[in-house]
Every structure is written in C-alpha cells, then in structure tokens.
Design an enzyme around this catalytic site. Structure first.
Site, mmCIF file in Angstrom:
data_model
loop_
_atom_site.group_PDB
_atom_site.id
_atom_site.type_symbol
_atom_site.label_atom_id
_atom_site.label_comp_id
_atom_site.label_asym_id
_atom_site.label_seq_id
_atom_site.Cartn_x
_atom_site.Cartn_y
_atom_site.Cartn_z
ATOM 1 N N SER A 1 0.838 -1.202 0.000
ATOM 2 C CA SER A 1 0.000 0.000 0.000
ATOM 3 C C SER A 1 0.878 1.259 0.000
ATOM 4 O O SER A 1 2.035 1.229 0.430
ATOM 5 C CB SER A 1 -0.896 -0.012 1.233
ATOM 6 O OG SER A 1 -0.088 -0.048 2.384
ATOM 7 N N CYS B 1 -3.490 -4.035 -8.195
ATOM 8 C CA CYS B 1 -3.110 -2.615 -8.271
ATOM 9 C C CYS B 1 -3.402 -2.076 -9.667
ATOM 10 O O CYS B 1 -3.353 -0.883 -9.894
ATOM 11 C CB CYS B 1 -1.647 -2.431 -7.922
ATOM 12 S SG CYS B 1 -0.575 -3.244 -9.096
HETATM 13 P P1 NAD Z 1 0.509 -3.688 2.854
HETATM 14 O O1 NAD Z 1 1.155 -2.381 2.591
HETATM 15 O O2 NAD Z 1 -0.435 -3.782 4.004
HETATM 16 O O3 NAD Z 1 1.614 -4.812 3.127
HETATM 17 C C1 NAD Z 1 2.716 -5.002 2.258
HETATM 18 C C2 NAD Z 1 3.892 -5.513 3.058
HETATM 19 O O4 NAD Z 1 4.229 -4.540 4.061
HETATM 20 C C3 NAD Z 1 3.597 -6.822 3.799
HETATM 21 O O5 NAD Z 1 4.705 -7.681 3.651
HETATM 22 C C4 NAD Z 1 3.402 -6.382 5.247
HETATM 23 O O6 NAD Z 1 3.861 -7.352 6.174
HETATM 24 C C5 NAD Z 1 4.241 -5.131 5.364
HETATM 25 N N1 NAD Z 1 3.684 -4.142 6.303
HETATM 26 C C6 NAD Z 1 2.380 -3.984 6.652
HETATM 27 N N2 NAD Z 1 2.262 -2.962 7.531
HETATM 28 C C7 NAD Z 1 3.499 -2.474 7.736
HETATM 29 C C8 NAD Z 1 4.023 -1.403 8.526
HETATM 30 N N3 NAD Z 1 3.237 -0.659 9.299
HETATM 31 N N4 NAD Z 1 5.350 -1.170 8.493
HETATM 32 C C9 NAD Z 1 6.152 -1.926 7.704
HETATM 33 N N5 NAD Z 1 5.716 -2.949 6.949
HETATM 34 C C10 NAD Z 1 4.408 -3.220 6.948
HETATM 35 O O7 NAD Z 1 -0.183 -4.150 1.500
HETATM 36 P P2 NAD Z 1 -1.122 -5.403 1.244
HETATM 37 O O8 NAD Z 1 -2.431 -5.142 1.908
HETATM 38 O O9 NAD Z 1 -0.395 -6.665 1.553
HETATM 39 O O10 NAD Z 1 -1.275 -5.335 -0.340
HETATM 40 C C11 NAD Z 1 -2.258 -4.568 -0.993
HETATM 41 C C12 NAD Z 1 -1.699 -3.240 -1.442
HETATM 42 O O11 NAD Z 1 -0.571 -3.458 -2.281
HETATM 43 C C13 NAD Z 1 -2.678 -2.446 -2.279
HETATM 44 O O12 NAD Z 1 -2.593 -1.095 -1.896
HETATM 45 C C14 NAD Z 1 -2.179 -2.645 -3.695
HETATM 46 O O13 NAD Z 1 -2.532 -1.618 -4.601
HETATM 47 C C15 NAD Z 1 -0.723 -2.684 -3.467
HETATM 48 N N6 NAD Z 1 -0.026 -3.323 -4.575
HETATM 49 C C16 NAD Z 1 0.630 -2.507 -5.426
HETATM 50 C C17 NAD Z 1 1.269 -3.047 -6.530
HETATM 51 C C18 NAD Z 1 1.980 -2.154 -7.502
HETATM 52 O O14 NAD Z 1 2.577 -2.672 -8.407
HETATM 53 N N7 NAD Z 1 1.940 -0.852 -7.363
HETATM 54 C C19 NAD Z 1 1.234 -4.429 -6.743
HETATM 55 C C20 NAD Z 1 0.562 -5.239 -5.835
HETATM 56 C C21 NAD Z 1 -0.068 -4.665 -4.743
#
Ligand code: NAD
Length: 490
Positions: free
Chosen positions: A232, A287
């Site tokens: 995210s 995404c």
């Molecule tokens: P997320 O940001 O919640 O988690 C991603 C990673 O970050 C995970 O491994 C998680 O353990 C870690 N994380 C979570 N909270 C954290 C924090 N406070 N501090 C540090 N690390 C932390 O995302 P998600 O819910 O797993 O995935 C969905 C999101 O990913 C959506 O917003 C989607 O659009 C995005 N996404 C983007 C792309 C792209 O190419 N731009 C591709 C796939 C997914």
C-alpha cells in the site's frame, strides 16, 4: 487438550537452504479466505532472525557473484521447467491462501514463468561496453551485483510478485532476503524449494516471515544494500523514507486508483467485457484494477452492457473471495457510504454468500453509477470488485479527474478514435496506459511501475529498468602498451 491438525504444516523461515525455526517467535494464523478456515500458522520473526538470514545471504554472495552469468541463468532455465511441471499445485496453493479463482491463480504462475524467461535473457541484455578512449587506452563498463538485497511482498499476488524481483535480482548476481506477506506465506516456501531443486546454491535466497518489525529491521540492516517493496502507498512511503535514510537503494510500489475513460464511440461489447473484467478480476484486488470509470458524454448504453457483463460474474464461481473479513467489511462500507452520498447502486454485491462456503470472505460484483469526484469511493483505493462510475461531458474533464488523483499507476481509454486515444496517451498522468485494454500490464521486456503515489524510487521493478536497480556499474580504464604514442591520458 485437543490438538488441531492444520491442512498445511506450520510455516518456517528458510535460511541457508533449509527450513529454519525462528527461536521464540510468536505465530499468527493463516486463513483461507475461500472458507474462513485456519490452514497454517506463520512465525512473526524477530530482528535477530533477520540477522541469521543476512549472514547466510552474505556468506553466499562472493561465490554466487563470481559465478558467470551464463551459468547462473542455467538454474533459472531449469527452474522454469519446474514451474511448468508443478503449475497446478502452485496455482492450487495461490488459490487456497489468497482466495482467487483457479484460472486467476494459474495465470499468476504463468506470469511467474514469463518473468523467469525474461531473467534468462539477462546475459544478452547486460553485455558491457568497451571503447578505446585514447591512444592505447581502453575503457570498459560492466554491471556488477550490489550484494545482499531484500524484497518485501504484498498479499495479492503470492506467487507473481516475488517473481518480479527474485529471478532478475538473483540472475544479476545478488543474494536475497524475501519477506512475504504474513497473510499469504505458503507460496514462497514452494518457490524456495523449487529453486533449490533447480540447483540454486544455499543462502542465495532466504525467506524471513513476519510483520512490520521485520520490514523495519530490513530497512535498518547495515548489510542489506537495496530494498524493493510492493504494497500500500502508506507503507511504501514509510519503507522508502526509512530505507533511503539508511542510505540504501529503494524502489517502493504503492496502491492505485486507475481510471477507465469510456467515450461514446467505444465498441460497446468489447468495452463492457473489458471494464467488467478489469474491476472484478482477482476480486478487484489488483493494483491494476480499473476501479473507477469516467463515462464521457452519452454512454448509457455502454453502462447498461457493463452491468449485464458484471451480472455474469458470480461469487464462488468466476469470482474469488477477498482476502479477509476486515477487507469484506471495508469494501461493503465503501458501497454503503457511496449510496448514502447519492450514488446509484446498479448492481449490489454486498452480503454475498457462497453456498457451502458461508464463512468465506466474498463480495459480489458491484457497479455504482453517478459517483462524484468528492466521494470517498472516488478517491480511495477500495480493493474489491466494485466499479465506481463518474460522468463528464468532455474528455478533458475526464482527464482532469484522473490527473487530480495522487496515484498514477494506470489509466485507460476506450474509443474507436485514434486522435482521442493519442490525446489520452499524451495527457494521462500515469505510468501504464491502456488503449481499449482494461488492465494494461506491460509484459516483458517492458517494465512495470507507476507514477506519483503509486511508486517511490527511480527505477521500475521489472523489465529492463530493473537491471539498473539491481546492479552498479564498474568502469575500468586500462593501458597495456606503454610504448604506444602518448597523449594526455596515456
Ligand atoms: P501492505 O502495505 O499492508 O503490506 C505489504 C507488506 O508490508 C507486507 O509484507 C506487510 O507485512 C508489510 N507491512 C504492513 N504494515 C506495515 C508497517 N506498518 N510497516 C512496515 N511494513 C508493513 O499491502 P497489502 O495489503 O499486503 O497489499 C495490498 C496493497 O498493495 C494495495 O494497496 C495494492 O494496490 C498494493 N499493490 C501494489 C502493486 C503495484 O505494483 N503498485 C502491486 C501489488 C499490490
């Protein structure tokens, strides 16, 4: 006391080529979103566990970096055949932990194969440069690996997103720490096992499971040279700032709000099926999902066809589940709020129930018309099978809505006019543009990456652009003939 038997063994980390039990780590349940059942557990490793993995990756680096790239790619040629061999089992695993349909899960593994194939072409792509720069003086430039690098993944593509980074970074000579999403940790284990079967030396790929503490420890670790992140926008920003303030390279991909601009001259059937598929594929948890449509002018007929197409998308059949109970509640709340704010729900996916899977996390395909740009549903990433339709009179107004959004992952236009298409290609502020395509993912060798709040960092995460990210240039100037006529450099 009753001992619970889970469908999959408890997940362990993977360090130095074998499974590793992180000492004293708390564990978290892993749910299958299809049924709501607990299917495994995942360790929430401590920073000390990361240290052990970095030691293994660092120890493996010199020999791996010194292995000629044409030998390194042989492992990935073999690995590709193993992905093909195990396609069904890998897709089943993705489906089980993420909730998408089998066809979507298989497509994810097919994409992983394409990413692996691209990495196998790396020797042809990174051939160095050489020039006699002065009489008898030669300069050459070679791409060298960085050392230990890290890859942090989200939940929505448990198999594909790790392949955005693993094949390219490793073929280019780096060793890696992978941090999967704690919500979907199963696929990563198989990826590591298959790479070992293909001949990857121990320590080249290591997996550390956990939550934000491991991500923070990765950003702070002095022996990790580069960090890639996909997730995210909120967390992408935190990771980018933390990793770069520790003087690491970082590319951090964030969330998205992609606009599909539909013009009255668009082909109605093709547009309707593309728009419906874009918003609902992978239950809208992409995404690249076209979560917002901007209808320009008289498009009522096309909207009616979109609803018709969306009606054919049925939860539990050709529509998978969303990732969690919280996600289902959040998505349904978005729909309820938009309706209360005056939007018209043309197709309502709230409270979807799949017979036999009553505890699964399903949201049905939803189409909402007459959304206005000030509504929350028009501004925030919903990440569910929901299409919010806005209306404008002109293409410029549609572009203004798209470009006012802070995200910049993708945008698409549906039209039969070449000049309208060209206008959008020139004026849409997004990294990936579609013309009559609802999910304009650039296939290899083109690179994947958005603009604005959808990506922080200079390079894209895949394709040719990633070569720059995963390597550094070594420039060598040589003179072997002291007798040659001298000039200023000799
Ligand atoms: P997320 O940001 O919640 O988690 C991603 C990673 O970050 C995970 O491994 C998680 O353990 C870690 N994380 C979570 N909270 C954290 C924090 N406070 N501090 C540090 N690390 C932390 O995302 P998600 O819910 O797993 O995935 C969905 C999101 O990913 C959506 O917003 C989607 O659009 C995005 N996404 C983007 C792309 C792209 O190419 N731009 C591709 C796939 C997914």
């Amino acid at each position: 006391m009753e001992v619970q038997t889970l469908k999959y063994p408890a997940i362990r980390n993977y360090v130095g080529g074998s499974a590793a039990e992180p000492a004293g780590a708390a564990t978290m349940d892993v749910f299958s979103p299809l049924t709501g059942a607990v299917i495994s557990t995942v360790p929430l490793s401590s920073a000390a566990t990361l240290d052990a993995a970095v030691v293994a990756a660092k120890a493996a680096f010199p020999a791996w970096a010194a292995t000629p790239i044409k030998e390194r790619v042989q492992i990935f040629y073999r690995y590709k055949t193993l992905l093909e061999r195990d396609m069904k089992a890998l897709a089943d695993l993705v489906r089980e932990e993420n909730g998408k349909t089998f066809d979507e899960a298989r497509a994810e593994v097919e994409k992983a194969i394409e990413l692996t194939e691209f990495a196998c072409s790396m020797p042809q792509l990174i051939q160095g440069e050489f020039l006699e720069v002065s009489k008898g003086v030669e300069a050459r430039a070679e791409r060298k690996p960085l050392g230990v690098v890290a890859s942090i993944a989200p939940f929505n593509f448990p198999n594909m997103v790790p392949h955005w980074t693993i094949p390219n970074a490793l073929v280019l000579g780096n060793t890696m720490i992978l941090k999967p999403s704690e919500q979907v940790p199963l696929s990563a284990v198989r990826i590591a096992e298959l790479l070992k079967e293909a001949g990857l030396p121990d320590g080249v790929l290591n997996i550390v499971n956990g939550d934000k503490r491991i991500v923070e420890a990765i950003c702070d670790h002095p022996d990790i040279e580069a960090v890639s992140f996909v997730g995210s926008t909120k967390i992408a920003k935190v990771v980018y700032i933390r990793a770069t303030s520790n003087l690491k390279r970082c590319v951090a991909l964030g969330g998205a709000k992609n606009h599909l601009m539909v013009l009255p001259d668009a082909h109605p059937d093709m547009t309707a099926s593309n728009v419906a598929a874009s918003m609902s594929g992978c239950a809208g948890q992409r995404c690249m999902a076209g979560s917002t449509m901007v209808g320009v002018g008289a498009v009522d007929g096309i909207v009616a066809k979109i609803v018709e197409e969306a009606r054919k998308i049925v939860a539990g059949q050709n529509l998978g589940s969303v990732i969690s109970k919280e996600a289902k509640e959040r998505i349904e709340q978005h729909i309820t709020e938009a309706e209360a704010a005056g939007a018209k729900v043309l197709l309502d996916g709230r409270h979807a129930v799949v017979p036999g899977h009553e505890d699964g996390y399903y949201v049905g395909a939803t189409v909402i018309d007459f959304v206005t740009p000030d509504m929350r549903i028009a501004q925030e990433e919903v990440f569910g099978p929901v299409l919010a339709i806005m209306r404008t009179n002109t293409l410029d107004e549609a572009l203004a809505i798209e470009n006012a959004n802070p995200y910049g992952n993708a945008a698409a236009v549906f039209t039969s006019s070449g000049s309208s298409a060209r206008y959008v290609m020139d004026h849409a502020q997004a990294g990936m543009i579609g013309v009559n395509i609802g999910v304009p993912v650039p296939r290899e060798p083109f690179s994947f990456g958005g603009w604005g709040d959808s990506k922080f960092g200079a390079c894209d995460i895949t394709g040719k652009s990633s070569i720059e990210f995963w390597t550094q240039l070594k420039k060598t100037t040589t003179k072997w003939n002291p007798e040659s006529r001298v000039n200023w450099m000799s």
